[in-house]
Design an enzyme around this catalytic site. Structure first.
Site, PDB file in Angstrom:
ATOM      1  N   ASP A  50       6.217   2.680  -2.377  1.00  0.00           N
ATOM      2  CA  ASP A  50       5.848   1.355  -2.866  1.00  0.00           C
ATOM      3  C   ASP A  50       4.333   1.228  -2.904  1.00  0.00           C
ATOM      4  O   ASP A  50       3.655   1.315  -1.874  1.00  0.00           O
ATOM      5  CB  ASP A  50       6.428   0.276  -1.939  1.00  0.00           C
ATOM      6  CG  ASP A  50       6.034  -1.127  -2.362  1.00  0.00           C
ATOM      7  OD1 ASP A  50       6.848  -1.772  -3.048  1.00  0.00           O
ATOM      8  OD2 ASP A  50       4.921  -1.572  -2.017  1.00  0.00           O
ATOM      9  N   TYR A  55      -3.681  -2.182  -4.585  1.00  0.00           N
ATOM     10  CA  TYR A  55      -3.962  -1.219  -3.520  1.00  0.00           C
ATOM     11  C   TYR A  55      -4.962  -0.152  -3.921  1.00  0.00           C
ATOM     12  O   TYR A  55      -5.476   0.574  -3.058  1.00  0.00           O
ATOM     13  CB  TYR A  55      -2.665  -0.524  -3.068  1.00  0.00           C
ATOM     14  CG  TYR A  55      -1.572  -1.425  -2.579  1.00  0.00           C
ATOM     15  CD1 TYR A  55      -1.798  -2.781  -2.306  1.00  0.00           C
ATOM     16  CD2 TYR A  55      -0.286  -0.934  -2.389  1.00  0.00           C
ATOM     17  CE1 TYR A  55      -0.777  -3.597  -1.865  1.00  0.00           C
ATOM     18  CE2 TYR A  55       0.746  -1.748  -1.936  1.00  0.00           C
ATOM     19  CZ  TYR A  55       0.497  -3.079  -1.690  1.00  0.00           C
ATOM     20  OH  TYR A  55       1.522  -3.879  -1.253  1.00  0.00           O
ATOM     21  N   LYS A  80       3.175  -2.926  -8.667  1.00  0.00           N
ATOM     22  CA  LYS A  80       3.135  -4.376  -8.843  1.00  0.00           C
ATOM     23  C   LYS A  80       1.954  -4.774  -9.718  1.00  0.00           C
ATOM     24  O   LYS A  80       0.870  -4.175  -9.615  1.00  0.00           O
ATOM     25  CB  LYS A  80       3.012  -5.075  -7.484  1.00  0.00           C
ATOM     26  CG  LYS A  80       3.973  -4.545  -6.426  1.00  0.00           C
ATOM     27  CD  LYS A  80       3.737  -5.197  -5.073  1.00  0.00           C
ATOM     28  CE  LYS A  80       4.483  -4.463  -3.977  1.00  0.00           C
ATOM     29  NZ  LYS A  80       3.826  -3.207  -3.577  1.00  0.00           N
ATOM     30  N   HIS A 113       3.136  -9.357  -8.342  1.00  0.00           N
ATOM     31  CA  HIS A 113       2.706  -9.322  -6.950  1.00  0.00           C
ATOM     32  C   HIS A 113       2.694 -10.701  -6.289  1.00  0.00           C
ATOM     33  O   HIS A 113       3.104 -10.840  -5.132  1.00  0.00           O
ATOM     34  CB  HIS A 113       1.319  -8.678  -6.846  1.00  0.00           C
ATOM     35  CG  HIS A 113       1.094  -7.988  -5.549  1.00  0.00           C
ATOM     36  ND1 HIS A 113       0.276  -6.891  -5.407  1.00  0.00           N
ATOM     37  CD2 HIS A 113       1.567  -8.213  -4.310  1.00  0.00           C
ATOM     38  CE1 HIS A 113       0.275  -6.477  -4.151  1.00  0.00           C
ATOM     39  NE2 HIS A 113       1.047  -7.277  -3.463  1.00  0.00           N
TER      40      HIS A 113
END
Length: 279
Positions: A50, A55, A80, A113
């Site tokens: 994930d 990120y 996301k 998200h």
């Protein structure tokens, strides 16, 4: 109780099978740390990963998975759409960037998200297009409360398959979990260990001693026995291995109830209502 294992899957509302126990890569954006963590995760059996645009490690993850030699059809990859990339055209464009970074032709699960008041319907419309074009196998959301999901239902032609939410013993989210079950959506817990804040809880320590397990293992087991999808993360090889060693015991009903009783409605992350009003 059926025998469980790391390769156990849950069936999404479109029939797609998703591993119940995946590996999260939040804040693992250093090449060396990522290599150690992701290679260890693969070694102990993880096949679901994930990530997110937010990120800034999609490229690292994509390269490491490609180098691993694991067949693509054995992997389940989630990413996301970030807040800055919401909106119809921006979502479609950023999705292509994510796919290039991940080195994928198709994605297993694409999530929004955070709920955005400004781009709420346009972002979901883009996800529906990608789903209908079979670029993604399933679509869903993160951090959506029941009110957001009710609003989405007014225009959605595809019901979200997953809602990824903060969930741990100090934030059990049972009303939202009941809502998701009623509407045939899977609850997926991010920060299933509460970013570590629950690990020193004396109740959890007592329960863990009873099973000769760590508090982290007890908490992850608690999630699994309620059919939630979990994505624990760590960069420490011993903890990565420990987090999958949870299939040789089962918590009693009494201990499950004791853990339920730890709820404080305590968030380690943002409140979705606050984020919704800002983006």
């Amino acid at each position: 109780m059926k025998k469980r294992g790391l390769q156990d899957k849950v069936k999404l509302n479109n029939g797609v099978l998703m591993p119940q126990h995946g590996f999260g890569v939040y804040k693992i954006d250093n090449q060396i740390d990522a290599g150690i963590a992701i290679n260890k995760a693969l070694e102990v059996g993880y096949r679901a990963f994930d990530t997110a645009q937010l990120y800034h490690n999609e490229g690292i993850l994509g390269s490491l998975l490609q180098q691993s030699g694991i067949a693509r059809d054995e992997l389940f990859i989630t990413t996301k759409i970030g807040d800055d990339n919401q909106g119809y055209e921006a979502t479609l464009s950023s999705f292509e960037q994510s796919m290039k970074a991940l080195k994928l032709d198709s994605l297993d699960l694409l999530l929004v998200h955070w709920p955005s008041q400004q781009h709420f319907f346009d972002t979901w419309r883009a996800l529906e297009r990608l789903y209908k074009e079979m670029r993604v196998r399933a679509i869903g959301v993160c951090n959506f409360n029941a009110s957001h999901l009710d609003r989405l239902a007014n225009m959605a032609t595809v019901v979200p398959a997953v809602n990824q939410i903060e969930c741990h013993p100090y934030l059990t989210q049972y009303p939202l979990k009941d809502y998701l079950k009623q509407h045939n959506m899977i609850a997926e817990a991010w920060s299933p260990l509460g970013r570590g804040i629950v690990l020193d809880d004396p109740v959890l320590k007592t329960i863990a001693d009873n099973y000769h397990k760590s508090t982290a293992q007890v908490v992850l087991r608690w999630h699994l026995q309620q059919d939630r999808v979990i994505i624990p993360k760590s960069v420490t090889p011993s903890r990565i291995a420990e987090n999958v060693d949870i299939y040789d015991f089962a918590l009693s009903d009494e201990h499950m109830t004791m853990i339920d009783g730890l709820n404080r409605d305590y968030r380690t992350g943002h409140n979705p209502e606050d984020v919704y009003l800002k983006i």
